[in-house]
Design an enzyme around this catalytic site. Structure first.
Site, PDB file in Angstrom:
ATOM      1  N   ASP A 149       0.763  -1.050  -0.003  1.00  0.00           N
ATOM      2  CA  ASP A 149       0.013  -0.001  -0.031  1.00  0.00           C
ATOM      3  C   ASP A 149       0.802   1.228  -0.040  1.00  0.00           C
ATOM      4  O   ASP A 149       0.418   2.409  -0.031  1.00  0.00           O
ATOM      5  CB  ASP A 149      -1.043  -0.183   1.186  1.00  0.00           C
ATOM      6  CG  ASP A 149      -0.530  -0.294   2.474  1.00  0.00           C
ATOM      7  OD1 ASP A 149       0.840  -0.287   2.581  1.00  0.00           O
ATOM      8  OD2 ASP A 149      -1.106  -0.376   3.456  1.00  0.00           O
ATOM      9  N   ASP A 194      -0.655  -6.313   0.330  1.00  0.00           N
ATOM     10  CA  ASP A 194      -1.055  -5.927   1.190  1.00  0.00           C
ATOM     11  C   ASP A 194      -2.915  -5.775   1.297  1.00  0.00           C
ATOM     12  O   ASP A 194      -3.366  -5.397   0.048  1.00  0.00           O
ATOM     13  CB  ASP A 194      -0.770  -4.054   1.233  1.00  0.00           C
ATOM     14  CG  ASP A 194       0.428  -3.984   2.040  1.00  0.00           C
ATOM     15  OD1 ASP A 194       0.700  -5.047   3.256  1.00  0.00           O
ATOM     16  OD2 ASP A 194       1.183  -3.150   1.668  1.00  0.00           O
ATOM     17  N   LYS A 201      -0.789  -9.633   3.110  1.00  0.00           N
ATOM     18  CA  LYS A 201      -0.289  -8.956   4.054  1.00  0.00           C
ATOM     19  C   LYS A 201      -1.301  -8.128   4.771  1.00  0.00           C
ATOM     20  O   LYS A 201      -1.829  -7.471   4.466  1.00  0.00           O
ATOM     21  CB  LYS A 201       0.971  -8.351   3.791  1.00  0.00           C
ATOM     22  CG  LYS A 201       1.862  -7.533   4.948  1.00  0.00           C
ATOM     23  CD  LYS A 201       3.105  -7.083   4.444  1.00  0.00           C
ATOM     24  CE  LYS A 201       2.955  -5.948   3.919  1.00  0.00           C
ATOM     25  NZ  LYS A 201       2.868  -4.788   4.898  1.00  0.00           N
ATOM     26  N   GLU A 254      -1.533  -5.752   8.718  1.00  0.00           N
ATOM     27  CA  GLU A 254      -0.903  -5.154   9.791  1.00  0.00           C
ATOM     28  C   GLU A 254      -1.657  -5.263  11.379  1.00  0.00           C
ATOM     29  O   GLU A 254      -2.749  -5.158  11.443  1.00  0.00           O
ATOM     30  CB  GLU A 254      -0.582  -3.640   9.754  1.00  0.00           C
ATOM     31  CG  GLU A 254       0.083  -3.351   8.223  1.00  0.00           C
ATOM     32  CD  GLU A 254       0.201  -1.864   8.234  1.00  0.00           C
ATOM     33  OE1 GLU A 254      -0.031  -1.201   8.960  1.00  0.00           O
ATOM     34  OE2 GLU A 254       0.661  -1.492   6.976  1.00  0.00           O
ATOM     35  N   GLU A 310       9.157  -4.053  10.981  1.00  0.00           N
ATOM     36  CA  GLU A 310       9.602  -2.868  10.209  1.00  0.00           C
ATOM     37  C   GLU A 310       9.967  -1.873  11.450  1.00  0.00           C
ATOM     38  O   GLU A 310       9.335  -1.701  12.380  1.00  0.00           O
ATOM     39  CB  GLU A 310       8.498  -2.160   9.405  1.00  0.00           C
ATOM     40  CG  GLU A 310       8.778  -0.746   8.744  1.00  0.00           C
ATOM     41  CD  GLU A 310       8.011  -0.177   8.064  1.00  0.00           C
ATOM     42  OE1 GLU A 310       8.058   0.867   7.342  1.00  0.00           O
ATOM     43  OE2 GLU A 310       6.744  -0.805   7.413  1.00  0.00           O
TER      44      GLU A 310
END
Length: 266
Positions: free
Chosen positions: A43, A82, A110, A112, A179
């Site tokens: 993204d 994402d 993916k 988050e 990250e």
């Protein structure tokens, strides 16, 4: 063709692997020629392609479009894609939007977050959809963090991140991405889970390394993140080409010459 089984074998054998973001067919073909192991339709396209100041405006349709572009050209790399902001806020949303992105050509979805994602991870895994769980600095939560800051610096937050990684892997996550976390913490997470761990700004001890394509080509405006290296201008890019930069990144990752200590957080 690189698969999850390939990455798991790489982890077992101690062989590092490379990952770059990609958004179209031409760059995907150059990455294939450079033998880049995995491709992420991130993204991040909201910032580097669409011109937004964050990833938040990116839609599922945007991800579907760019995933399809990459998938048509790619015959080598494992494709991660994402799910964008608020597209998996409920289990039903996660299922519906994962279907769209997988049908566009992704191999792994993916998302988050931390242990709160366990139900989603398990449901998707049971439905044949592998997930990569993104921990640490999660850009979709930038407004919660109050900016782009290194995560896991305190003992409590480091312990929470390790616990989150273990929880999502137990729930069925196929990959973990870290990250902007201290290198020592990233090493601890990588050793604590038995799935491949990809790092960005997470030191040299993760199983794989990812960079945003535009960043590693030096196509950036404003402040450059500490972990970024310009592979296009690197003197070892003898071809002085984009494909040469992709190849140099891939070789630098698998040989362990990137990232260096200067690229990590302590």
């Amino acid at each position: 063709m690189i698969t999850l089984s390939t990455l798991n074998k790489y982890k077992k054998d101690g062989r590092k692997f490379s990952c770059l973001t990609c958004y179209d067919a031409m760059f995907a073909k150059m990455m294939e020629n450079a033998e880049v192991d995995t491709i992420l339709i991130g993204d991040s396209l909201g910032m580097v392609v669409q011109g937004h100041d964050s990833t938040l405006p990116v839609s599922v349709d945007d991800i579907v479009y760019h995933t399809a572009n990459v998938a048509r050209s790619n015959k080598h790399a494992l494709i991660l894609a994402d799910l964008p902001f608020m597209s998996y806020a409920t289990l039903d949303d996660a299922i519906a939007n994962s279907r769209k992105v997988m049908q566009a050509g992704a191999h792994v979805i993916k998302i988050e977050g931390g242990s709160e994602l366990c139900d989603i991870v398990t449901t998707l895994a049971n439905a044949g959809t592998p997930t990569c769980v993104h921990l640490g600095l999660t850009p979709q939560s930038v407004n919660v963090f109050g900016g782009y800051k290194v995560q896991g610096k305190s003992d409590d937050s480091a312990a929470q991140l390790i616990n989150d990684a273990k929880a999502v892997v137990k729930a069925g996550a196929a990959i973990v991405l870290l990250e902007c976390v201290p290198a020592a913490l990233a090493k601890a997470v990588t050793e604590a889970v038995d799935v491949p761990v990809i790092g960005i700004g997470a030191g040299a001890d993760t199983d794989g390394q990812v960079l945003v394509m535009h960043d590693m080509l030096g196509v950036t405006h404003g402040r450059v993140a500490r972990f970024v290296h310009d592979f296009l201008s690197d003197e070892d890019n003898e071809a002085r080409s984009v494909q040469g930069a992709f190849s140099l990144f891939h070789q630098s990752v698998i040989k362990g010459s990137y990232p260096k200590e200067e690229h990590q957080f302590n």
